[in-house]
Design an enzyme around this catalytic site. Sequence first.
Site: not given
Ligand code: BGP
Length: 473
Positions: A179, A370
């Site tokens: 990201e 993701e």
């Molecule tokens: C993205 C990241 C992850 C992950 C995901 C979910 O931004 O790459 O590392 O955590 O989001 O977000 P969160 O964990 O804040 O719910």
Amino acid sequence: MPLRKDFLWGGATAANQIEGAYLEDGKGLSNVDVIPYGKRRFTVMSGHDVSLVPNDPAGYPSHQAIDFYHTYKEDIALMAEMGFKAFRMSIAWSRIYPTGEEREPNEKGLAFYDAVFDELLKYGIEPCVTIDHFDCPLALVEKYGSWRSREMIDLYVKYATTLFKRYKEKVHIWMTFNEINVLMHLPFMGAGVSFKEGDNELEVQFQAAHHILVASALVTKVAHEINPKNQMGCMLAAGVTYPFSCNPEDALEAMKRAHDSYFFIDVQSRGAYPNYIVKQWERDGIHVKMEEGDAAILKANTVDYVSFSYYTSRVAQAVEVEKTSANIFGTVKNPYLKSSEWGWQIDPLGLRITMNEIWDRYQKPLFIVENGLGAVDIPEADGSINDDYRIDYMREHIREMVNAVDLDGVELMGYTMWGPIDLVSASTGEMKKRYGFIYVNKDDQGNGDAARSRKKSFYWYKRVIASNGTELD
Ligand code: BGP
């Protein structure tokens, strides 16, 4: 069957959100190891009030996480049981080079990832590796201010080269930075960048971005030289930006917000800074120092595929209005969509639109690395977890993903949903924001025996994979 036969079904994780063992076997501290749980978390992630000594009474979620460092065999066996073809994971830079500047890598750190890759390969699961997922040795933060400094480029190249050589026979799918656009929103979490009094913060961020982009291009070159089989990808926190209305002012605003993120990928995929960002720098008086040769490096070493995360779409409006949260990015609330318990709006069709937008822009294979729903799971009296809400979210997103391939002809390599096993949330540091098909018995305060169990969605995803996405009900 719309999806290719070798479609990479699986799940995605990050070292700091699963491994724990934050100082074991020679690992050094990372930026994420000083991002506390609780009230100060957001301030620190945004690069303010950062303390480089972990002494916050609220504790640090990355220190124990879900202890994957010790449970990886059991956890990988469960993923294999679901039929995973791919597992996206990251390497903790500070396990390999604890301060970032050692001459020799830490053998114990390298051996750990060897063991993990061997375990995956034993089940025919392809490791897809993020070289840097919100992770930077703390010593480099202290000494150089992290990616503010050009020194970071060589250190990152050294680190990545070590990985490409060591894992030459085991890993062929790589992502350089997770990201990448998070740098502009949460710079300390995204890239270890924090601010001092008097900084021109935007200029610091763009300067760091340039160093990161050059580093990404250089390691893409090295990876191809070491093994032509290596496939190198960039990684964007994606999500189409809709104009709030058909007012052209809103449409213009939506275009600008999209540019804020796409400029990174324009560089990584097309090989040059787009004119709109150069013009923006001129207008805002932003000076990004570049060296002779940088442009040629960026031009010659573009990525092989474009990977991205998708949780939600975004909305832009020319007039300032109240915002809702959306995977780190604040956005105008979309009245047509429902929201998760954390306010992230749910938009499966937006995934199809996002895929088309990125495909049209770059014409390189896409990889969704993701996507998922963070939700509270309440176990039944017998311990089972009936997470139909998660199944619904994923079913609708996978349906639209298949539509993008089947109806629009988007080229797609795979889908690794976020968090196949419950893990620490990046934005909130909570355990109760769960994404997994596998439940981990642990709460926000660290209580619980961390035992693993299968949720209802576990069996559902197994069927989805077995049918290559044709059986979603
Ligand atoms: C993205 C990241 C992850 C992950 C995901 C979910 O931004 O790459 O590392 O955590 O989001 O977000 P969160 O964990 O804040 O719910």
